[in-house]
Design a protein around this motif. Structure first.
Motif, mmCIF file in Angstrom:
data_model
loop_
_atom_site.group_PDB
_atom_site.id
_atom_site.type_symbol
_atom_site.label_atom_id
_atom_site.label_comp_id
_atom_site.label_asym_id
_atom_site.label_seq_id
_atom_site.Cartn_x
_atom_site.Cartn_y
_atom_site.Cartn_z
ATOM 1 N N SER A 75 0.780 -0.916 0.164
ATOM 2 C CA SER A 75 -0.202 0.008 0.113
ATOM 3 C C SER A 75 0.701 0.919 0.407
ATOM 4 C CB SER A 75 -0.934 -0.106 1.596
ATOM 5 O OG SER A 75 0.062 0.374 2.426
ATOM 6 N N ALA A 76 0.447 2.638 0.057
ATOM 7 C CA ALA A 76 1.404 3.706 -0.111
ATOM 8 C C ALA A 76 1.786 3.639 1.383
ATOM 9 C CB ALA A 76 0.480 4.844 0.075
ATOM 10 N N SER A 77 0.638 3.639 2.109
ATOM 11 C CA SER A 77 1.619 3.351 3.238
ATOM 12 C C SER A 77 2.834 2.357 3.682
ATOM 13 C CB SER A 77 0.269 3.161 4.829
ATOM 14 O OG SER A 77 -0.312 4.539 4.602
ATOM 15 N N GLU A 130 0.826 15.661 -4.682
ATOM 16 C CA GLU A 130 0.305 16.796 -5.411
ATOM 17 C C GLU A 130 -0.758 16.296 -7.137
ATOM 18 O OE1 GLU A 130 1.913 19.389 -8.486
ATOM 19 O OE2 GLU A 130 3.379 20.269 -6.715
ATOM 20 N N PRO A 131 -2.070 15.891 -6.521
ATOM 21 C CA PRO A 131 -2.900 17.307 -5.494
ATOM 22 C C PRO A 131 -2.883 17.147 -4.421
ATOM 23 C CG PRO A 131 -3.959 16.585 -7.829
ATOM 24 C CD PRO A 131 -2.754 16.016 -7.445
ATOM 25 N N ALA A 132 -2.280 17.609 -3.268
ATOM 26 C CA ALA A 132 -1.811 17.770 -1.915
ATOM 27 C C ALA A 132 -3.072 17.540 -1.946
ATOM 28 C CB ALA A 132 -1.175 19.009 -1.468
ATOM 29 N N SER A 133 -2.485 16.658 0.136
ATOM 30 C CA SER A 133 -3.859 16.660 0.525
ATOM 31 C C SER A 133 -3.573 16.964 2.263
ATOM 32 C CB SER A 133 -4.285 15.200 1.196
ATOM 33 O OG SER A 133 -5.554 14.921 1.509
ATOM 34 N N PRO A 134 -4.414 17.665 2.649
ATOM 35 C CA PRO A 134 -5.832 17.796 2.377
ATOM 36 C C PRO A 134 -6.629 18.937 1.982
ATOM 37 C CG PRO A 134 -5.465 18.748 4.502
ATOM 38 C CD PRO A 134 -4.092 18.652 3.717
ATOM 39 N N VAL A 152 13.181 12.830 -2.813
ATOM 40 C CA VAL A 152 12.267 13.383 -2.199
ATOM 41 C C VAL A 152 11.393 11.987 -3.199
ATOM 42 C CG1 VAL A 152 11.141 14.668 -3.728
ATOM 43 C CG2 VAL A 152 13.256 15.466 -2.748
ATOM 44 N N VAL A 153 9.963 11.950 -2.294
ATOM 45 C CA VAL A 153 9.500 10.795 -3.023
ATOM 46 C C VAL A 153 7.887 12.056 -3.368
ATOM 47 C CG1 VAL A 153 7.185 9.300 -2.653
ATOM 48 C CG2 VAL A 153 9.610 9.482 -1.383
ATOM 49 N N LEU A 154 7.178 11.664 -4.755
ATOM 50 C CA LEU A 154 6.483 12.687 -5.198
ATOM 51 C C LEU A 154 4.765 11.199 -4.201
ATOM 52 C CD1 LEU A 154 4.457 15.116 -6.140
ATOM 53 C CD2 LEU A 154 5.353 13.813 -8.527
ATOM 54 N N ASP A 155 4.590 11.915 -4.036
ATOM 55 C CA ASP A 155 2.898 10.772 -3.540
ATOM 56 C C ASP A 155 1.970 11.513 -4.192
ATOM 57 O OD1 ASP A 155 1.009 9.929 -2.545
ATOM 58 O OD2 ASP A 155 1.013 9.908 -0.988
ATOM 59 N N ARG A 156 1.253 10.347 -5.707
ATOM 60 C CA ARG A 156 0.909 10.798 -6.516
ATOM 61 C C ARG A 156 -0.313 9.949 -6.619
ATOM 62 N NH1 ARG A 156 3.674 11.689 -12.610
ATOM 63 N NH2 ARG A 156 2.135 13.532 -11.664
ATOM 64 N N ALA A 157 -0.918 9.889 -5.618
ATOM 65 C CA ALA A 157 -1.932 8.756 -5.008
ATOM 66 C C ALA A 157 -3.363 10.014 -5.593
ATOM 67 C CB ALA A 157 -2.502 9.167 -3.814
ATOM 68 N N TYR A 158 -3.084 11.079 -5.664
ATOM 69 C CA TYR A 158 -4.330 12.029 -6.692
ATOM 70 C C TYR A 158 -4.557 12.426 -7.969
ATOM 71 C CZ TYR A 158 -5.431 11.396 -1.691
ATOM 72 O OH TYR A 158 -5.987 11.065 -0.416
ATOM 73 N N GLU A 159 -3.216 12.147 -8.431
ATOM 74 C CA GLU A 159 -2.818 12.480 -9.469
ATOM 75 C C GLU A 159 -4.125 12.617 -10.787
ATOM 76 O OE1 GLU A 159 -1.513 14.628 -12.581
ATOM 77 O OE2 GLU A 159 -0.929 15.064 -10.531
ATOM 78 N N PRO A 160 -4.776 10.975 -10.751
ATOM 79 C CA PRO A 160 -5.408 10.531 -11.357
ATOM 80 C C PRO A 160 -7.482 10.395 -11.086
ATOM 81 C CG PRO A 160 -4.186 8.303 -10.864
ATOM 82 C CD PRO A 160 -4.146 10.170 -9.686
ATOM 83 N N LEU A 161 -7.330 11.490 -10.465
ATOM 84 C CA LEU A 161 -8.393 12.400 -9.741
ATOM 85 C C LEU A 161 -8.210 13.770 -10.028
ATOM 86 C CD1 LEU A 161 -8.911 10.045 -7.280
ATOM 87 C CD2 LEU A 161 -11.045 10.308 -9.062
ATOM 88 N N ARG A 162 -7.047 14.126 -10.879
ATOM 89 C CA ARG A 162 -6.812 15.664 -11.233
ATOM 90 C C ARG A 162 -8.361 16.768 -11.338
ATOM 91 N NH1 ARG A 162 -2.761 19.158 -10.893
ATOM 92 N NH2 ARG A 162 -1.250 18.392 -9.891
ATOM 93 N N LEU A 180 4.714 8.053 -6.632
ATOM 94 C CA LEU A 180 4.694 7.035 -5.878
ATOM 95 C C LEU A 180 3.036 6.724 -6.241
ATOM 96 C CD1 LEU A 180 4.171 5.143 -3.156
ATOM 97 C CD2 LEU A 180 3.655 6.381 -1.693
ATOM 98 N N TRP A 181 2.267 6.039 -6.641
ATOM 99 C CA TRP A 181 1.007 6.043 -7.131
ATOM 100 C C TRP A 181 0.231 4.730 -6.205
ATOM 101 C CZ3 TRP A 181 -0.710 8.542 -11.321
ATOM 102 C CH2 TRP A 181 0.901 8.921 -12.264
#
Length: 329
Positions: A75-77, A130-134, A152-162, A180-181
């Protein structure tokens, strides 16, 4: 149970599944039919290939990168914890993350005794999202962080929901950071855990080191099925077609809240933060089947994070907010 205990994370809680859930950032158009069918048909009686060779090659082809750059994660975590452990093992001492950020960055740093630094140039490990939470926008310090932090880790969890804009890091800069996807949010399948990271262009040795820190079979059969489905043209087409709907639902939700006196913060994603005109009793809303995400634990006391939801959910939210306002009056 206190209000804080009940609203510090999105989704189901000790009270069960909310009827109208604005607290989760998952794609409210989901679940994606293609991904759901794949998960339901997964053969859980067998171990997956322990090397995940086919999945690794497919992810690499999807992103047009070398397969050696793909690091699979439970998972991301799990990846956040693993890369923090690796940083500490390699002698790292300091970590940086944005003031408003996913809590697991800080939790993992604390677990591995990485000291929080306010200066990205002093960081052995830095986190961007990015997009950043919250808040759902760009990270204002992104270029400074990429140009100064060691890893540097770019968390892209919300990129598909941009829903608007583009990542502030161009493709060249993205190739110099870990990406990180976690597709389960975009697919509306947050109950299925599975993620992957793309190592920086010249970090194959580091990628192998992170692979060696992973437990055996970090991905189960259902996670493999979800990630395979994520790469399919059918799932990608479904996601693309869901975005205009989410954009309209978000517009309607923001307009409704502003009509009720809320202050809404603009965002680029399917979620945003907003401040109510008076103190809000989130537990009272929960008793009406409505759940919001209290943003206090995310560094924004007095604000709530809400995701775009269908019109019927918005009707339920409006009724619950009006009912609470009338009781206060």
């Amino acid at each position: 149970m206190t209000q804080t205990q009940n609203t510090t994370h999105g989704g189901p809680d000790a009270l069960g599944v909310p009827a109208w859930d604005f607290s989760s950032n998952a794609n409210a158009c989901g679940p994606c039919p293609t991904a759901l069918a794949a998960v339901q048909q997964a053969d859980a009686s067998l171990y997956p290939d322990p090397t995940y060779a086919a999945l690794r090659e497919a992810i690499a082809a999807f992103h047009a990168v070398d397969a050696g750059r793909i690091v699979l994660a439970g998972s991301a975590s799990e990846f956040i914890g693993r890369v923090s452990a690796w940083t500490a093992r390699e002698g790292g001492r300091r970590a940086w993350w944005p003031a408003q950020a996913y809590g697991d960055y800080a939790q993992a740093a604390q677990a591995w005794r990485l000291e929080r630094t306010d200066d990205p140039a002093q960081a052995d490990l830095a986190w961007l999202c990015e997009p950043a939470s919250p808040l759902g926008g760009a990270e204002q310090q992104a270029h400074q962080v990429v140009g100064s932090a060691l890893q540097v880790v770019l968390d892209r969890a919300y990129e598909p929901l941009r829903l608007r804009g583009v990542c502030s890091l161009d493709p060249v800069a993205q190739n110099h950071v870990w990406q990180l996807w976690t597709p389960n949010k975009a697919l509306g399948l947050t109950g299925v855990r599975g993620a992957y990271a793309i190592a920086p262009e010249h970090a194959l040795t580091e990628a192998r080191a992170l692979e060696q820190l992973a437990p055996s079979w970090p991905l189960g059969a259902h996670a493999v099925a979800m990630l395979d489905a994520w790469l399919s043209s059918a799932a990608q087409d479904w996601l693309t077609h869901s975005l205009p709907t989410l954009r309209e639902w978000k517009r309607e939700l923001c307009a409704m809240l502003e009509d009720l006196g809320w202050t809404v913060t603009p965002s680029d994603a399917n979620f945003f933060c907003a401040t109510p005109p008076h103190r809000l009793n989130a537990m009272a809303l929960r008793s009406h089947g409505v759940k919001l995400r209290d943003a206090t634990s995310l560094g924004l006391p007095g604000q709530f994070r809400l995701s775009a939801q269908a019109p019927e959910a918005q009707v339920a939210l409006r009724r619950a907010l009006i009912a609470q306002k009338e009781r206060v009056a």
